[in-house]
Design a protein around this motif. Structure first.
Motif, PDB file in Angstrom:
ATOM      1  N   HIS A 195       0.816  -1.214   0.000  1.00 10.72           N
ATOM      2  CA  HIS A 195       0.000   0.000   0.000  1.00 10.72           C
ATOM      3  C   HIS A 195       0.850   1.265   0.000  1.00 10.72           C
ATOM      4  O   HIS A 195       0.453   2.287  -0.555  1.00 10.72           O
ATOM      5  N   HIS A 196       1.999   1.202   0.681  1.00  9.97           N
ATOM      6  CA  HIS A 196       2.703   2.427   1.033  1.00  9.97           C
ATOM      7  C   HIS A 196       4.014   2.571   0.268  1.00  9.97           C
ATOM      8  O   HIS A 196       4.943   1.790   0.460  1.00  9.97           O
ATOM      9  N   ALA A 197       4.103   3.596  -0.567  1.00  6.61           N
ATOM     10  CA  ALA A 197       5.309   3.822  -1.360  1.00  6.61           C
ATOM     11  C   ALA A 197       6.503   4.130  -0.468  1.00  6.61           C
ATOM     12  O   ALA A 197       7.646   3.853  -0.831  1.00  6.61           O
ATOM     13  N   GLU A 198       6.259   4.700   0.711  1.00  8.06           N
ATOM     14  CA  GLU A 198       7.369   5.084   1.592  1.00  8.06           C
ATOM     15  C   GLU A 198       7.947   3.897   2.359  1.00  8.06           C
ATOM     16  O   GLU A 198       8.987   4.017   3.006  1.00  8.06           O
ATOM     17  N   ASP A 199       7.292   2.755   2.288  1.00 10.38           N
ATOM     18  CA  ASP A 199       7.752   1.565   3.002  1.00 10.38           C
ATOM     19  C   ASP A 199       8.803   0.852   2.151  1.00 10.38           C
ATOM     20  O   ASP A 199       8.562  -0.170   1.537  1.00 10.38           O
ATOM     21  N   ARG A 200      10.011   1.408   2.134  1.00  6.05           N
ATOM     22  CA  ARG A 200      11.050   0.960   1.211  1.00  6.05           C
ATOM     23  C   ARG A 200      11.810  -0.242   1.748  1.00  6.05           C
ATOM     24  O   ARG A 200      11.925  -0.440   2.953  1.00  6.05           O
ATOM     25  N   ILE A 201      12.375  -0.994   0.831  1.00  7.42           N
ATOM     26  CA  ILE A 201      13.203  -2.152   1.165  1.00  7.42           C
ATOM     27  C   ILE A 201      14.564  -1.955   0.511  1.00  7.42           C
ATOM     28  O   ILE A 201      14.648  -1.607  -0.672  1.00  7.42           O
ATOM     29  N   ALA A 202      15.625  -2.169   1.273  1.00  5.95           N
ATOM     30  CA  ALA A 202      16.962  -2.088   0.708  1.00  5.95           C
ATOM     31  C   ALA A 202      17.093  -3.086  -0.435  1.00  5.95           C
ATOM     32  O   ALA A 202      16.737  -4.244  -0.304  1.00  5.95           O
ATOM     33  N   GLY A 203      17.602  -2.632  -1.562  1.00 10.44           N
ATOM     34  CA  GLY A 203      17.744  -3.495  -2.736  1.00 10.44           C
ATOM     35  C   GLY A 203      16.693  -3.241  -3.788  1.00 10.44           C
ATOM     36  O   GLY A 203      16.860  -3.626  -4.944  1.00 10.44           O
ATOM     37  N   ILE A 204      15.576  -2.616  -3.404  1.00 16.50           N
ATOM     38  CA  ILE A 204      14.533  -2.261  -4.369  1.00 16.50           C
ATOM     39  C   ILE A 204      14.660  -0.770  -4.653  1.00 16.50           C
ATOM     40  O   ILE A 204      14.472   0.060  -3.762  1.00 16.50           O
ATOM     41  N   GLU A 205      14.956  -0.439  -5.916  1.00 11.95           N
ATOM     42  CA  GLU A 205      15.246   0.948  -6.261  1.00 11.95           C
ATOM     43  C   GLU A 205      14.324   1.510  -7.336  1.00 11.95           C
ATOM     44  O   GLU A 205      14.508   2.642  -7.784  1.00 11.95           O
ATOM     45  N   ARG A 206      13.331   0.740  -7.751  1.00 10.65           N
ATOM     46  CA  ARG A 206      12.395   1.222  -8.765  1.00 10.65           C
ATOM     47  C   ARG A 206      10.986   1.149  -8.197  1.00 10.65           C
ATOM     48  O   ARG A 206      10.605   0.161  -7.574  1.00 10.65           O
ATOM     49  N   TYR A 207      10.203   2.192  -8.464  1.00  9.00           N
ATOM     50  CA  TYR A 207       8.900   2.323  -7.825  1.00  9.00           C
ATOM     51  C   TYR A 207       7.844   2.737  -8.848  1.00  9.00           C
ATOM     52  O   TYR A 207       8.070   3.596  -9.698  1.00  9.00           O
ATOM     53  N   LEU A 208       6.703   2.072  -8.738  1.00 12.11           N
ATOM     54  CA  LEU A 208       5.539   2.435  -9.541  1.00 12.11           C
ATOM     55  C   LEU A 208       4.370   2.588  -8.592  1.00 12.11           C
ATOM     56  O   LEU A 208       4.017   1.638  -7.871  1.00 12.11           O
ATOM     57  N   LYS A 209       3.787   3.777  -8.577  1.00  8.40           N
ATOM     58  CA  LYS A 209       2.643   4.035  -7.713  1.00  8.40           C
ATOM     59  C   LYS A 209       1.403   4.252  -8.552  1.00  8.40           C
ATOM     60  O   LYS A 209       1.369   5.121  -9.433  1.00  8.40           O
ATOM     61  N   LEU A 210       0.386   3.439  -8.327  1.00 10.94           N
ATOM     62  CA  LEU A 210      -0.889   3.574  -9.024  1.00 10.94           C
ATOM     63  C   LEU A 210      -1.806   4.485  -8.229  1.00 10.94           C
ATOM     64  O   LEU A 210      -1.840   4.439  -6.994  1.00 10.94           O
ATOM     65  N   GLU A 211      -2.533   5.303  -8.940  1.00 14.77           N
ATOM     66  CA  GLU A 211      -3.501   6.189  -8.292  1.00 14.77           C
ATOM     67  C   GLU A 211      -4.912   5.683  -8.584  1.00 14.77           C
ATOM     68  O   GLU A 211      -5.163   5.112  -9.649  1.00 14.77           O
ATOM     69  N   LYS A 212      -5.793   5.903  -7.643  1.00 14.49           N
ATOM     70  CA  LYS A 212      -7.182   5.476  -7.820  1.00 14.49           C
ATOM     71  C   LYS A 212      -7.895   6.429  -8.755  1.00 14.49           C
ATOM     72  O   LYS A 212      -7.889   7.650  -8.543  1.00 14.49           O
ATOM     73  N   ASN A 213      -8.498   5.914  -9.828  1.00 20.09           N
ATOM     74  CA  ASN A 213      -9.218   6.751 -10.772  1.00 20.09           C
ATOM     75  C   ASN A 213     -10.536   7.224 -10.175  1.00 20.09           C
ATOM     76  O   ASN A 213     -11.238   6.423  -9.526  1.00 20.09           O
TER      77      ASN A 213
END
Length: 490
Positions: free
Chosen positions: A471-489
């Motif tokens: 759910h949360h884009a800010e909940d990062r994991i070391a080793g994951i450096e690419r992010y895609l955030k979907l917005e609710k239409n």
């Protein structure tokens, strides 16, 4: 009779503390009371020593508050030890001194401003330093210097005793003597220790604080956060913390795949996934609108967004479980959707873990067999497994810190341990793509940390590309450096 502890509660409230721009502790919430003895542990570079230093009044508080610090702190740390040695070495600078300095003798280092000379003298004898009292402090060995630091701290009548790796460099007899002395003063002074090794933790420790690197700002890796605090009397939580520390610090790597059970080779020139103008809609309601997304080999992704933003729908387009995957322009593992490929041709390259899978996995098979079932893509184990597959399952159990539970029934485990095993089950074949759909859903904070630690390990130690959905884009994991955030239409 020992005097009672005098310490008023120490409180760190959302405290951010900077150490000369070299390291920052972020948003620390922590309370220490007079009847508690703490161990600070965690990963290398997470800020364990920095957190202990805050209790000694060091560092600059740039946000939040630090309250109730004691007036008299007994501090033993490598940093304090190095500072004292450096100060002594300055006295030996022949360029600015007319005479050669002999340096400060050991007895002066110990007894100057000593609050309890009788105790100091007793400890000198117990530590075997009596013959070294007249020697220059800087002429001591590292271990002898450590003993002097310990004597100074223990005889200072501290309101709080802070011991950063106090057992390092001590011989077995000295270690036993120090542990016995510390046990004898637990009703006199609260203690905070920094320890990397759980097996060195004294029996009188009441609480454990776990530090981890703060990965919320990739541009500033020198940050640490207090992630968990555990009451040692809570046996379940304490064991989970031990398991977390094992996962974070173990030298064990992600086990290799079974060479007799390899997947077909993929075209290395093709991306794993390519969605072009992908759209999901039901009637006039558009859930996902013209999404363009390419996942290349070795690119770990985090897919996030609120409920209803289409995360699960996008996953279903990739796995082939969504009916609209054939009306979109989708390439997966070199296959174009709708050109005659079977769903199993696609799914053999995907490891998948979700809460729904955990609900389905109700069989009462053993932990080891759950992992082995990943070789057969089955829920439960109904095929004979090879010796090599059993060996690989054992390696995964060792990585998870669950070797002793190999034969325990899966359905008798905690929710968090079940999730760990299902991730291992999805990984045994080293699929090109591992999809973790809300893997922390339904987990408490401790089990969430365990799952995130395993994901980090997989990102660092395998060729599998990880797609982590939450759910949360800010909940990062070391080793994951690419992010895609979907917005609710709408």
């Amino acid at each position: 009779m020992n005097a009672p502890n005098r310490l008023a509660p120490i409180q760190l409230n959302q405290a951010t503390v900077n150490f000369d721009d070299r390291f920052t502790l972020s948003e620390i919430d922590w309370t220490i009371t007079a009847d508690q003895h703490w161990v600070i542990t965690g990963t290398n570079g997470a800020g364990k020593s920095a957190l202990a230093a805050v209790l000694a009044g060091l560092g600059e508080v740039t946000a939040g508050s630090v309250q109730g610090l004691p007036e008299r702190v007994g501090l033993v740390s490598f940093e304090a030890q190095a500072e004292l040695i450096a100060r002594e070495l300055k006295k030996d600078d022949a360029d600015i001194m007319d005479v050669i300095s002999l340096g400060t003798p050991v007895h002066e280092i110990i007894f100057e401003n000593c609050q309890d000379p009788a105790l100091a003298q007793s400890l000198v004898e117990k530590f075997g330093l009596s013959k070294l009292l007249d020697r220059a402090f800087r002429k001591l060995s590292t271990g002898e210097t450590r003993k002097v630091m310990l004597i100074r701290a223990l005889s200072s009548k501290p309101d709080l005793l802070i011991l950063d790796e106090p057992f390092d460099g001590l011989d077995a007899d000295t270690l036993a003597m120090l542990q016995a002395h510390l046990a004898s003063i637990i009703n006199t002074v609260p203690m905070v220790m920094v320890l990397n090794r759980f097996d060195e933790m004294p029996d009188f420790i009441t609480h454990v604080a776990y530090m981890d690197k703060d990965s919320s700002d990739p541009k500033n890796p020198n940050q640490g956060r207090l992630t968990l605090t555990v009451d040692r009397s809570d046996e379940g939580a304490f064991n989970e913390l031990y398991q977390l520390l094992h996962l974070k610090t173990t030298d064990l790597n992600v086990p290799e795949a079974d060479p007799s059970n390899t997947l077909p080779a993929l075209d290395p020139s093709q991306p794993l996934v390519r969605l072009k103008d992908a759209t999901i809609k039901y009637g006039d309601t558009i859930i996902v609108n013209k999404l363009n997304w390419t996942i290349e080999r070795g690119q770990h992704w985090q897919l996030s967004g609120p409920n209803g933003s289409g995360k699960t729908g996008v996953l279903s387009l990739i796995t082939g479980d969504h009916p609209q995957c054939y009306t979109n322009d989708i390439y997966v593992f070199g296959f174009q959707r709708g050109n005659g490929e079977s769903i199993w041709q696609i799914k053999q390259f995907i490891g998948y873990v979700s809460t729904a899978l955990q609900w389905e996995y109700r069989v009462s098979t053993s932990c080891k067999n759950v992992i082995i079932s990943g070789f057969h893509d089955s829920i439960g184990l109904y095929s004979k497994s090879s010796d090599n597959q059993k060996k690989i399952a054992d390696q995964w159990l060792a990585l998870l810190g669950m070797t002793s539970r190999a034969d325990q029934p899966f359905n008798k485990l905690s929710y968090g341990d079940q999730r760990l095993l299902l991730i291992a089950r999805a990984m045994v074949k080293h699929p090109p793509l591992l999809i973790l759909d809300e893997p922390c859903l339904g987990l408490d904070d401790m089990n969430r940390q365990l799952v995130l630690a395993l994901i980090e390990k997989i990102c660092q130690g395998s060729e599998t590309t990880v797609l982590y959905v939450n759910h949360h884009a800010e909940d990062r994991i070391a080793g994951i450096e690419r992010y895609l955030k979907l917005e609710k239409n709408g």
